[in-house]
Design a protein around this motif. Structure first.
Motif, PDB file in Angstrom:
ATOM      1  N   SER A   1      -5.024  66.039 -28.496  1.00 45.46           N
ATOM      2  CA  SER A   1      -5.281  65.109 -29.704  1.00 45.46           C
ATOM      3  C   SER A   1      -5.640  65.699 -31.330  1.00 45.46           C
ATOM      4  CB  SER A   1      -5.684  63.830 -28.737  1.00 45.46           C
ATOM      5  OG  SER A   1      -7.161  64.342 -28.542  1.00 45.46           O
ATOM      6  N   GLY A   2      -7.010  65.764 -30.857  1.00 43.11           N
ATOM      7  CA  GLY A   2      -7.412  66.702 -31.477  1.00 43.11           C
ATOM      8  C   GLY A   2      -6.805  67.024 -33.220  1.00 43.11           C
ATOM      9  N   LEU A   3      -6.082  68.171 -32.191  1.00 38.85           N
ATOM     10  CA  LEU A   3      -5.052  69.472 -32.886  1.00 38.85           C
ATOM     11  C   LEU A   3      -4.452  68.599 -33.767  1.00 38.85           C
ATOM     12  CD1 LEU A   3      -5.126  72.317 -30.649  1.00 38.85           C
ATOM     13  CD2 LEU A   3      -6.179  72.132 -33.355  1.00 38.85           C
ATOM     14  N   ARG A   4      -3.273  67.611 -33.202  1.00 37.02           N
ATOM     15  CA  ARG A   4      -2.753  66.841 -33.801  1.00 37.02           C
ATOM     16  C   ARG A   4      -3.192  66.545 -35.027  1.00 37.02           C
ATOM     17  NH1 ARG A   4       2.615  64.760 -33.147  1.00 37.02           N
ATOM     18  NH2 ARG A   4       2.606  65.707 -30.925  1.00 37.02           N
ATOM     19  N   LEU A   5      -4.299  65.118 -34.276  1.00 35.91           N
ATOM     20  CA  LEU A   5      -5.296  64.860 -36.190  1.00 35.91           C
ATOM     21  C   LEU A   5      -4.944  65.784 -37.217  1.00 35.91           C
ATOM     22  CD1 LEU A   5      -7.225  62.024 -33.836  1.00 35.91           C
ATOM     23  CD2 LEU A   5      -5.363  61.911 -35.386  1.00 35.91           C
TER      24      LEU A   5
ATOM     25  N   SER B   1      -0.267  87.316 -32.155  1.00 30.70           N
ATOM     26  CA  SER B   1      -0.998  87.565 -33.676  1.00 30.70           C
ATOM     27  C   SER B   1      -1.791  86.748 -33.333  1.00 30.70           C
ATOM     28  CB  SER B   1       0.078  86.298 -34.335  1.00 30.70           C
ATOM     29  OG  SER B   1       1.401  86.788 -34.623  1.00 30.70           O
ATOM     30  N   GLY B   2      -3.599  86.757 -32.528  1.00 37.30           N
ATOM     31  CA  GLY B   2      -4.458  86.464 -32.670  1.00 37.30           C
ATOM     32  C   GLY B   2      -4.848  85.624 -31.820  1.00 37.30           C
ATOM     33  N   TYR B   3      -6.183  85.443 -32.306  1.00 41.58           N
ATOM     34  CA  TYR B   3      -6.936  84.238 -31.046  1.00 41.58           C
ATOM     35  C   TYR B   3      -7.903  83.158 -32.165  1.00 41.58           C
ATOM     36  CZ  TYR B   3     -12.005  86.589 -30.840  1.00 41.58           C
ATOM     37  OH  TYR B   3     -12.678  86.313 -30.986  1.00 41.58           O
ATOM     38  N   LEU B   4      -7.997  81.846 -31.431  1.00 43.68           N
ATOM     39  CA  LEU B   4      -8.437  80.956 -32.284  1.00 43.68           C
ATOM     40  C   LEU B   4      -9.533  80.525 -31.256  1.00 43.68           C
ATOM     41  CD1 LEU B   4      -6.376  78.782 -34.098  1.00 43.68           C
ATOM     42  CD2 LEU B   4      -7.562  80.180 -34.949  1.00 43.68           C
ATOM     43  N   LEU B   5     -11.197  79.923 -32.008  1.00 41.76           N
ATOM     44  CA  LEU B   5     -12.157  79.137 -31.121  1.00 41.76           C
ATOM     45  C   LEU B   5     -12.003  78.445 -31.267  1.00 41.76           C
ATOM     46  CD1 LEU B   5     -15.498  81.940 -31.862  1.00 41.76           C
ATOM     47  CD2 LEU B   5     -13.797  82.057 -29.490  1.00 41.76           C
TER      48      LEU B   5
ATOM     49  N   PRO C   1     -12.634  73.236 -39.107  1.00 43.82           N
ATOM     50  CA  PRO C   1     -10.809  72.542 -39.113  1.00 43.82           C
ATOM     51  C   PRO C   1     -10.575  72.958 -40.400  1.00 43.82           C
ATOM     52  CG  PRO C   1     -13.036  70.991 -38.762  1.00 43.82           C
ATOM     53  CD  PRO C   1     -13.401  71.626 -39.050  1.00 43.82           C
ATOM     54  N   ARG C   2     -11.478  73.413 -41.409  1.00 42.28           N
ATOM     55  CA  ARG C   2     -10.195  73.852 -43.168  1.00 42.28           C
ATOM     56  C   ARG C   2     -10.122  75.738 -42.071  1.00 42.28           C
ATOM     57  NH1 ARG C   2     -13.807  74.341 -48.009  1.00 42.28           N
ATOM     58  NH2 ARG C   2     -13.221  72.275 -47.641  1.00 42.28           N
ATOM     59  N   GLU C   3     -10.687  75.996 -41.166  1.00 41.52           N
ATOM     60  CA  GLU C   3     -11.057  78.548 -40.845  1.00 41.52           C
ATOM     61  C   GLU C   3      -9.687  77.270 -39.546  1.00 41.52           C
ATOM     62  OE1 GLU C   3     -13.067  80.842 -37.952  1.00 41.52           O
ATOM     63  OE2 GLU C   3     -14.135  79.930 -39.302  1.00 41.52           O
ATOM     64  N   LEU C   4      -9.904  76.185 -38.963  1.00 42.30           N
ATOM     65  CA  LEU C   4      -8.467  76.392 -38.344  1.00 42.30           C
ATOM     66  C   LEU C   4      -6.848  76.190 -39.475  1.00 42.30           C
ATOM     67  CD1 LEU C   4      -9.771  74.642 -35.498  1.00 42.30           C
ATOM     68  CD2 LEU C   4      -9.178  76.351 -35.248  1.00 42.30           C
ATOM     69  N   ILE C   5      -6.676  75.102 -40.142  1.00 45.81           N
ATOM     70  CA  ILE C   5      -5.505  74.937 -40.741  1.00 45.81           C
ATOM     71  C   ILE C   5      -5.234  76.462 -41.604  1.00 45.81           C
ATOM     72  CG2 ILE C   5      -4.703  73.357 -42.694  1.00 45.81           C
ATOM     73  CD1 ILE C   5      -6.349  71.750 -41.789  1.00 45.81           C
ATOM     74  N   ASP C   6      -6.209  76.945 -41.808  1.00 42.53           N
ATOM     75  CA  ASP C   6      -5.801  78.086 -42.711  1.00 42.53           C
ATOM     76  C   ASP C   6      -5.059  79.418 -41.829  1.00 42.53           C
ATOM     77  OD1 ASP C   6      -6.037  80.320 -44.879  1.00 42.53           O
ATOM     78  OD2 ASP C   6      -7.348  81.116 -43.990  1.00 42.53           O
ATOM     79  N   ALA C   7      -5.864  79.275 -40.631  1.00 41.33           N
ATOM     80  CA  ALA C   7      -5.601  80.193 -39.739  1.00 41.33           C
ATOM     81  C   ALA C   7      -3.632  80.102 -39.277  1.00 41.33           C
ATOM     82  CB  ALA C   7      -6.220  80.265 -38.674  1.00 41.33           C
ATOM     83  N   ILE C   8      -3.546  79.121 -38.889  1.00 41.34           N
ATOM     84  CA  ILE C   8      -1.882  78.869 -38.890  1.00 41.34           C
ATOM     85  C   ILE C   8      -1.227  78.879 -40.185  1.00 41.34           C
ATOM     86  CG2 ILE C   8      -0.188  77.222 -38.381  1.00 41.34           C
ATOM     87  CD1 ILE C   8      -2.582  77.194 -35.754  1.00 41.34           C
ATOM     88  N   ARG C   9      -1.895  78.460 -41.451  1.00 46.84           N
ATOM     89  CA  ARG C   9      -0.582  79.223 -42.598  1.00 46.84           C
ATOM     90  C   ARG C   9      -0.497  80.178 -42.380  1.00 46.84           C
ATOM     91  NH1 ARG C   9      -4.193  74.486 -46.171  1.00 46.84           N
ATOM     92  NH2 ARG C   9      -2.730  72.431 -46.056  1.00 46.84           N
ATOM     93  N   ARG C  10      -1.978  81.095 -42.054  1.00 50.42           N
ATOM     94  CA  ARG C  10      -1.684  82.181 -42.551  1.00 50.42           C
ATOM     95  C   ARG C  10      -0.993  83.416 -41.202  1.00 50.42           C
ATOM     96  NH1 ARG C  10      -7.497  84.532 -42.519  1.00 50.42           N
ATOM     97  NH2 ARG C  10      -6.819  86.292 -42.127  1.00 50.42           N
ATOM     98  N   VAL C  11      -1.117  83.266 -39.968  1.00 44.61           N
ATOM     99  CA  VAL C  11      -0.288  83.266 -39.274  1.00 44.61           C
ATOM    100  C   VAL C  11       1.075  83.039 -39.549  1.00 44.61           C
ATOM    101  CG1 VAL C  11      -0.053  81.265 -37.527  1.00 44.61           C
ATOM    102  CG2 VAL C  11      -0.012  83.775 -36.353  1.00 44.61           C
ATOM    103  N   ALA C  12       1.584  81.816 -39.837  1.00 40.35           N
ATOM    104  CA  ALA C  12       3.502  81.763 -40.212  1.00 40.35           C
ATOM    105  C   ALA C  12       3.689  82.336 -41.065  1.00 40.35           C
ATOM    106  CB  ALA C  12       3.292  79.633 -40.678  1.00 40.35           C
TER     107      ALA C  12
END
Length: 224
Positions: A22-26, A106-110, A115-126
């Motif tokens: 739920s946290g990631l969805r939000l 393609s990598g891993y996330l802690l 939050p900004r790092e998580l969002i940027d990571a998804i954009r980059r891997v895509a």
């Protein structure tokens, strides 16, 4: 795997903790270029989610009760044209993560990353860019991997023999964590040439991404 253009990045989240899901969805909800299209609680659900929702990126919890993220990642990466796979973990050094990277993740996330790092990571891997730099891969290897066996070292060196001397120089630079621009500057070539060398390395060595180049160079014990 191909980068995503012209539409939101479709993300699936598979984690046995409902609060994480739920946290990631939000987190992604307010971003027009990101869309959570499916959620799952165990690795057993991954194949069905991918078949039904066709996500571009699948976030997989490393540790789940029935089928863990490692096994799910290996199954996904073995598919033709699989989605990008990113491991989710609370551990900075996790042997399961290393094995998933070898399988093609393609990598891993802690999970506690900003939050900004998580969002940027998804954009980059895509966009086709692994989100775990080779430099971080090396630190992970040093912390959790068994010493490279003689047989694995010999096999890795034999595999790298498929590459030209110049391509091996590029591979070693990738494993040191250098960007394309830094490699170009160090080796005296243009950035497009570096990209071409990396592309040829992936093809010749039958690898999926730069992380796996770094792992192969490590196995060959070519870095001091």
């Amino acid at each position: 795997m191909a980068g995503v253009t012209g539409r939101p990045v479709r993300v699936a989240v598979v984690d046995d903790d409902p609060l994480v899901r739920s946290g990631l969805r939000l987190l992604f909800a307010g971003r027009p270029d990101l869309e959570v299209v499916a959620e799952g609680a165990d690795g057993t659900e991954v194949a069905g989610i991918v078949d039904a929702h066709h996500p571009d990126v699948v976030l997989l919890d490393v540790r789940m009760p029935r089928v863990d993220g490692l096994e799910a990642a290996e199954r996904l990466c073995a598919r033709p044209r699989p989605p990008y796979v990113v491991m989710l973990t609370t551990f900075h050094a996790d042997a399961y993560v290393l094995r998933a990277l070898r399988a093609g993740a393609s990598g891993y996330l802690l999970k506690d990353a900003p939050p900004r790092e998580l969002i940027d990571a998804i954009r980059r891997v895509a966009a086709g860019e692994p989100i775990l730099s080779p430099a971080v891969t090396r630190r992970l290897i040093e912390q959790v991997a068994d010493p490279v066996s003689h047989d694995r070292r010999v096999a890795a060196r034999a595999r790298l023999e498929r590459a030209t001397d110049r391509e091996r120089e590029v591979a070693a630079a990738v494993a040191r964590g250098l960007s394309n621009a830094q490699i170009a500057d160090e080796l005296g070539m243009g950035v497009p040439t570096v990209k071409a060398h990396v592309s040829r390395l992936l093809t010749k060595l039958d690898l999926d991404n730069r992380v796996q180049i770094a792992l192969l160079v490590h196995d060959a014990s070519l870095l001091s």
